[in-house]
Design an enzyme around this catalytic site. Structure first.
Site, mmCIF file in Angstrom:
data_model
loop_
_atom_site.group_PDB
_atom_site.id
_atom_site.type_symbol
_atom_site.label_atom_id
_atom_site.label_comp_id
_atom_site.label_asym_id
_atom_site.label_seq_id
_atom_site.Cartn_x
_atom_site.Cartn_y
_atom_site.Cartn_z
ATOM 1 N N LYS A 188 9.304 -17.385 -9.842
ATOM 2 C CA LYS A 188 8.597 -16.319 -10.544
ATOM 3 C C LYS A 188 7.470 -16.892 -11.434
ATOM 4 O O LYS A 188 7.710 -17.830 -12.193
ATOM 5 C CB LYS A 188 9.589 -15.529 -11.401
ATOM 6 C CG LYS A 188 8.962 -14.308 -12.023
ATOM 7 C CD LYS A 188 9.969 -13.541 -12.864
ATOM 8 C CE LYS A 188 9.215 -12.540 -13.727
ATOM 9 N NZ LYS A 188 10.047 -11.938 -14.734
ATOM 10 N N ASN B 182 0.859 -1.187 0.000
ATOM 11 C CA ASN B 182 0.000 0.000 0.000
ATOM 12 C C ASN B 182 0.896 1.239 0.000
ATOM 13 O O ASN B 182 2.112 1.133 0.033
ATOM 14 C CB ASN B 182 -0.938 -0.027 1.212
ATOM 15 C CG ASN B 182 -0.167 -0.079 2.497
ATOM 16 O OD1 ASN B 182 0.585 0.826 2.812
ATOM 17 N ND2 ASN B 182 -0.316 -1.153 3.251
ATOM 18 N N LYS C 285 -13.819 1.053 15.985
ATOM 19 C CA LYS C 285 -12.533 0.346 15.896
ATOM 20 C C LYS C 285 -11.841 0.270 17.260
ATOM 21 O O LYS C 285 -11.246 -0.731 17.622
ATOM 22 C CB LYS C 285 -11.642 1.079 14.883
ATOM 23 C CG LYS C 285 -10.485 0.272 14.399
ATOM 24 C CD LYS C 285 -9.829 0.904 13.189
ATOM 25 C CE LYS C 285 -10.659 0.681 11.931
ATOM 26 N NZ LYS C 285 -10.030 1.272 10.761
ATOM 27 N N PRO D 135 -2.919 -11.627 10.358
ATOM 28 C CA PRO D 135 -3.193 -11.376 11.777
ATOM 29 C C PRO D 135 -3.413 -9.885 12.001
ATOM 30 O O PRO D 135 -2.726 -9.060 11.385
ATOM 31 C CB PRO D 135 -1.911 -11.857 12.478
ATOM 32 C CG PRO D 135 -0.857 -11.885 11.420
ATOM 33 C CD PRO D 135 -1.577 -12.143 10.120
HETATM 34 O O1 C5P Z 1 -8.521 -2.134 10.572
HETATM 35 P P1 C5P Z 1 -7.572 -1.051 10.170
HETATM 36 O O2 C5P Z 1 -6.461 -1.533 9.282
HETATM 37 O O3 C5P Z 1 -8.190 0.207 9.675
HETATM 38 O O4 C5P Z 1 -6.921 -0.646 11.577
HETATM 39 C C1 C5P Z 1 -5.904 0.277 11.671
HETATM 40 C C2 C5P Z 1 -5.093 0.049 12.913
HETATM 41 O O5 C5P Z 1 -4.905 -1.328 13.163
HETATM 42 C C3 C5P Z 1 -3.712 0.624 12.788
HETATM 43 O O6 C5P Z 1 -3.302 1.045 14.055
HETATM 44 C C4 C5P Z 1 -2.891 -0.545 12.290
HETATM 45 O O7 C5P Z 1 -1.532 -0.415 12.633
HETATM 46 C C5 C5P Z 1 -3.552 -1.695 13.015
HETATM 47 N N1 C5P Z 1 -3.526 -2.959 12.280
HETATM 48 C C6 C5P Z 1 -2.733 -3.993 12.732
HETATM 49 N N2 C5P Z 1 -2.731 -5.194 12.078
HETATM 50 C C7 C5P Z 1 -3.516 -5.384 11.005
HETATM 51 C C8 C5P Z 1 -4.334 -4.340 10.519
HETATM 52 C C9 C5P Z 1 -4.313 -3.136 11.185
HETATM 53 O O8 C5P Z 1 -2.009 -3.799 13.707
HETATM 54 N N3 C5P Z 1 -3.514 -6.551 10.393
#
Ligand code: C5P
Length: 419
Positions: free
Chosen positions: A303, A225, A355, A321
């Site tokens: 590949k 990303n 969240k 996770p």
């Molecule tokens: O669910 P979302 O990705 O929007 O959540 C954002 C928060 O969760 C951020 O603090 C990100 O670092 C954390 N996060 C995480 N592990 C993931 C997905 C998000 O620690 N797999």
């Protein structure tokens, strides 16, 4: 010596992700750096990143007519005091040894009259292959110097010699090649970035995650990303400035990690989770990484080739996770303060509040990352801090300012001054 000019040729290997850090180190020694990116190198690092850190244009193509009229490649290669090739891949070494000149990098290497230093990086078998050994011997006979490679775990999962030397070692080799061995007097900004002996957070340990994760599709491709790692890096630096011991778990970010923190580099979400677990116990954790939500279940070891019939490969995904949710709900050894981020484009506050509860976080730093805000990848951030007691909008400010304010709030809380 400060003022010496380095022409830095960046080859196409995974180790190219260490080059931004190398450029930063060279700049801090007062060297000027002109980056040249091969087409392979551009798969791993962008010209924009290199030119921003070098504060000089990054050259990429041989037949760039504007530049050709401003400065020909012959002049470019001779304007330098030292030419550095890092990472020097097996292919680039072979083409250098053969005297080829079919792209800008090899043309510059053939045209230069200046010393050349190479930092090889490749798979252990490629390094040990008789062809590479032969090329290395030829290059040494031609007077090319080498730094590394190191022995260790490789990105491809194997172990042995082939890892590119660490940026510190390459910097030292560059200084030695220029006739100046360390230690040099550091410029003042290098000194202020070291952690203070005492601060409001001294004696406290904080884990910070930062940057994107890369989820491999095959050895050369991945899903990622647009996170630059700028906000997470600024938070780690601000916590360090208050005296905290910081474990900085970072994915392949565009900005280099701060000085004076323990840097743990990872690629995938699973590696990030394991690194956070190993860094425990901690008093606080700030999860600022933009972790990929999915990993590719059917990632290949070799590949993926184009199908002769033109059929596109099918990728299967599995959920990664959720590091924040796992840490927030940890029954044994949960940090006293767990802070998450919520980058949203719609219903920012409602989503962020939900969240906070869903992930068991104490605080959520919410921000609107709709493209028109210019926040993603930009220098500024407009956040709302959501705690148990409510939502506190902060004015738009730079990412380092957000980081300092957050670090102060963390210090208030850990010191028991505020809820
Ligand atoms: O669910 P979302 O990705 O929007 O959540 C954002 C928060 O969760 C951020 O603090 C990100 O670092 C954390 N996060 C995480 N592990 C993931 C997905 C998000 O620690 N797999």
């Amino acid at each position: 010596m400060p003022g010496s000019r380095i022409l830095l040729i960046v080859g196409g290997g995974i180790a190219a992700f260490k080059i931004p850090e190398l450029i930063r180190m060279l700049r801090r020694e007062g060297l000027s750096v002109t980056p040249v990116l091969t087409s392979g190198g551009a798969e791993f690092v962008t010209p924009l990143t290199l030119s921003a850190l070098a504060e000089a244009p990054c050259h990429t193509a041989l037949f760039d007519l504007t530049r050709e009229s401003e400065m020909g490649h012959i002049q470019l290669s001779r304007n330098a005091d030292l030419v550095v090739v890092a990472p020097a891949t097996a292919d680039l070494m072979a083409r250098m040894a053969a005297g080829m000149a079919d792209d800008l990098a090899t043309t510059l290497l053939l045209a230069t009259d200046k010393p050349v230093l190479a930092a090889p990086a490749m798979n252990v078998r490629m390094w040990n292959h008789p062809a590479t050994r032969r090329n290395r011997d030829l290059l040494e006979e031609d007077g090319i110097r080498f730094v590394g490679p190191d022995e260790g775990d490789m990105a491809c999962g194997e172990y042995g010699p082939g890892r590119m030397a660490e940026p510190e070692a390459i910097r030292d080799a560059i200084l030695a090649a220029l006739g100046h061995d360390r230690p040099l007097r550091l410029p003042p900004e290098a000194v202020v970035s070291l952690p203070p002996a005492q601060g409001r957070l001294s004696g406290h340990h904080v884990i910070v995650t930062s940057g994107p994760t890369h989820e491999p599709i095959d050895p050369v491709r991945y899903i990622a990303n647009r996170s630059s790692g700028a906000q997470g890096t600024a938070i780690a630096a601000a916590l360090r400035d208050l005296g905290a011991r910081v474990s900085f778990v970072t994915g392949p970010a565009e900005v280099p990690p701060p000085e004076g923190v323990e840097v743990i580099r990872v690629e995938t979400a699973r590696q990030m989770r394991d690194a956070v677990e190993r860094a425990l116990p901690a008093d606080a954790a700030v999860m600022a990484a933009a972790v990929a939500d999915w990993q590719v279940l059917n990632a290949r070891d070799s590949k993926i080739k184009k199908d002769a019939q033109g059929a596109a490969p099918m990728l299967e995904f599995a959920e990664n996770p959720d590091i924040l949710a796992w840490l927030g709900r940890l029954t044994n050894g949960r940090p006293d303060l767990v802070v998450g981020f919520a980058a949203e484009t719609d219903d920012v506050l409602a989503n962020a509040k939900a969240k906070r509860l869903r992930k068991g976080a104490d605080w959520i730093v919410a921000n609107d990352v709709s493209p028109e805000t210019g926040i993603m990848g930009g220098p500024e951030n407009a956040v709302t801090l959501i705690t148990e007691t409510g939502a506190e909008p902060w004015p738009r400010m730079t990412k380092p300012e957000v980081a300092r304010r957050l670090a102060e709030r963390i210090a208030d809380t850990l010191a028991g001054e505020l809820p």
